[in-house]
Scaffold this active site. Structure first.
Site, PDB file in Angstrom:
ATOM      1  N   HIS A   1       8.491 -30.646  10.363  1.00 17.13           N
ATOM      2  CA  HIS A   1       7.841 -29.367  10.058  1.00 17.13           C
ATOM      3  C   HIS A   1       6.785 -29.520   8.967  1.00 17.13           C
ATOM      4  CE1 HIS A   1      10.661 -27.602  12.745  1.00 17.13           C
ATOM      5  NE2 HIS A   1      11.660 -28.122  12.058  1.00 17.13           N
TER       6      HIS A   1
ATOM      7  N   CYS B   1       3.362  -2.858   4.012  1.00 15.66           N
ATOM      8  CA  CYS B   1       2.462  -1.735   4.318  1.00 15.66           C
ATOM      9  C   CYS B   1       3.180  -0.899   5.373  1.00 15.66           C
ATOM     10  CB  CYS B   1       1.063  -2.195   4.739  1.00 15.66           C
ATOM     11  SG  CYS B   1       0.945  -3.051   6.315  1.00 15.66           S
ATOM     12  N   GLY B   2       2.505  -0.020   6.062  1.00 12.88           N
ATOM     13  CA  GLY B   2       3.195   0.840   7.019  1.00 12.88           C
ATOM     14  C   GLY B   2       3.891   0.033   8.108  1.00 12.88           C
ATOM     15  N   THR B   3       3.130  -0.842   8.734  1.00 13.28           N
ATOM     16  CA  THR B   3       3.677  -1.693   9.797  1.00 13.28           C
ATOM     17  C   THR B   3       3.979  -3.108   9.311  1.00 13.28           C
ATOM     18  OG1 THR B   3       1.445  -2.357  10.378  1.00 13.28           O
ATOM     19  CG2 THR B   3       2.379  -0.492  11.611  1.00 13.28           C
TER      20      THR B   3
ATOM     21  N   HIS C   1      10.993 -23.636   8.800  1.00 18.57           N
ATOM     22  CA  HIS C   1      10.018 -24.351   9.637  1.00 18.57           C
ATOM     23  C   HIS C   1       8.561 -24.180   9.210  1.00 18.57           C
ATOM     24  CE1 HIS C   1      12.830 -24.833  13.389  1.00 18.57           C
ATOM     25  NE2 HIS C   1      13.350 -25.326  12.281  1.00 18.57           N
TER      26      HIS C   1
ATOM     27  N   ASP D   1       0.872  -1.180   0.000  1.00 17.81           N
ATOM     28  CA  ASP D   1       0.000   0.000   0.000  1.00 17.81           C
ATOM     29  C   ASP D   1       0.909   1.231   0.000  1.00 17.81           C
ATOM     30  OD1 ASP D   1       0.873   0.359   2.613  1.00 17.81           O
ATOM     31  OD2 ASP D   1      -1.127   0.421   3.497  1.00 17.81           O
TER      32      ASP D   1
HETATM   33  C1  RB5 Z   1      -1.899   3.020   6.260  1.00 20.95           C
HETATM   34  O1  RB5 Z   1      -1.928   4.274   6.815  1.00 20.95           O
HETATM   35  C2  RB5 Z   1      -1.518   1.990   7.315  1.00 20.95           C
HETATM   36  O2  RB5 Z   1      -2.582   1.799   8.176  1.00 20.95           O
HETATM   37  C3  RB5 Z   1      -1.112   0.689   6.654  1.00 20.95           C
HETATM   38  O3  RB5 Z   1      -0.039   0.906   5.804  1.00 20.95           O
HETATM   39  C4  RB5 Z   1      -0.675  -0.425   7.580  1.00 20.95           C
HETATM   40  O4  RB5 Z   1       0.293   0.009   8.471  1.00 20.95           O
HETATM   41  C5  RB5 Z   1      -1.741  -1.189   8.206  1.00 20.95           C
HETATM   42  O5  RB5 Z   1      -1.513  -2.160   8.950  1.00 20.95           O
END
Ligand code: RB5
Length: 145
Positions: A132, A64-66, A97, A7
């Site tokens: 595994h 994505c961000g996280t 694994h 994203d």
């Molecule tokens: C987008 O702002 C953010 O929420 C997305 O990239 C992600 O971190 C979601 O888990």
């Protein structure tokens, strides 16, 4: 063939990873997003993972961000074993694994230097099989519940 997607929060990291794949002549298909405009990560996970479950791609890379949202989305898709990684040991052992077929990373939580190390070990480590394999089979049976 590697399927890659992100994203907007993972876009910059995805672009860094694509440079690594180009340098190592590793073929890939980019399922977006293609700019920093806001997009919804479940849709990107769905498109990217469809290329894996169809057999077109062997493994996937999602950002994505996280890394959390996109890994949650990916793991809802039948046949996908997505691992959110931010350390080398996990990226290695999720191949050994868990036979993970997707690595997820956070563009806002790790830098490109570490991410490329994670991608490298993820793509180059085989599944260990043995005990595994039984566990991965049990894992995949949970999809039927
Ligand atoms: C987008 O702002 C953010 O929420 C997305 O990239 C992600 O971190 C979601 O888990």
């Amino acid at each position: 063939m590697i399927a890659i997607g992100s994203d907007h929060g993972g876009f910059a990291l995805k672009e860094e990873i694509k440079k690594y794949l180009d340098e190592h002549k590793i073929p890939y298909e980019d399922f977006g997003t293609y700019s920093t405009d806001s997009v919804d990560y479940p849709l990107i996970a769905e498109k990217t993972c469809a290329a894996i479950t169809s057999g077109k791609c062997d493994k996937g890379i999602l950002c994505c961000g996280t890394g959390i949202g996109i890994s949650m989305a990916a793991n809802k898709i039948k046949g996908i074993r997505a691992a959110l990684c931010s350390d080398y040991f996990s990226a290695k052992y999720t191949r050994l694994h868990n036979d993970a077929n997707v690595i997820c990373m956070g563009g806002r939580t790790i830098g490109p230097g570490l991410a490329l190390e994670l991608v490298d070990v993820f793509l180059n480590t085989p599944f260990e099989g043995g005990r595994h394999a039984r566990r991965v089979e049990q894992l995949m049976k949970l999809e039927e519940k």
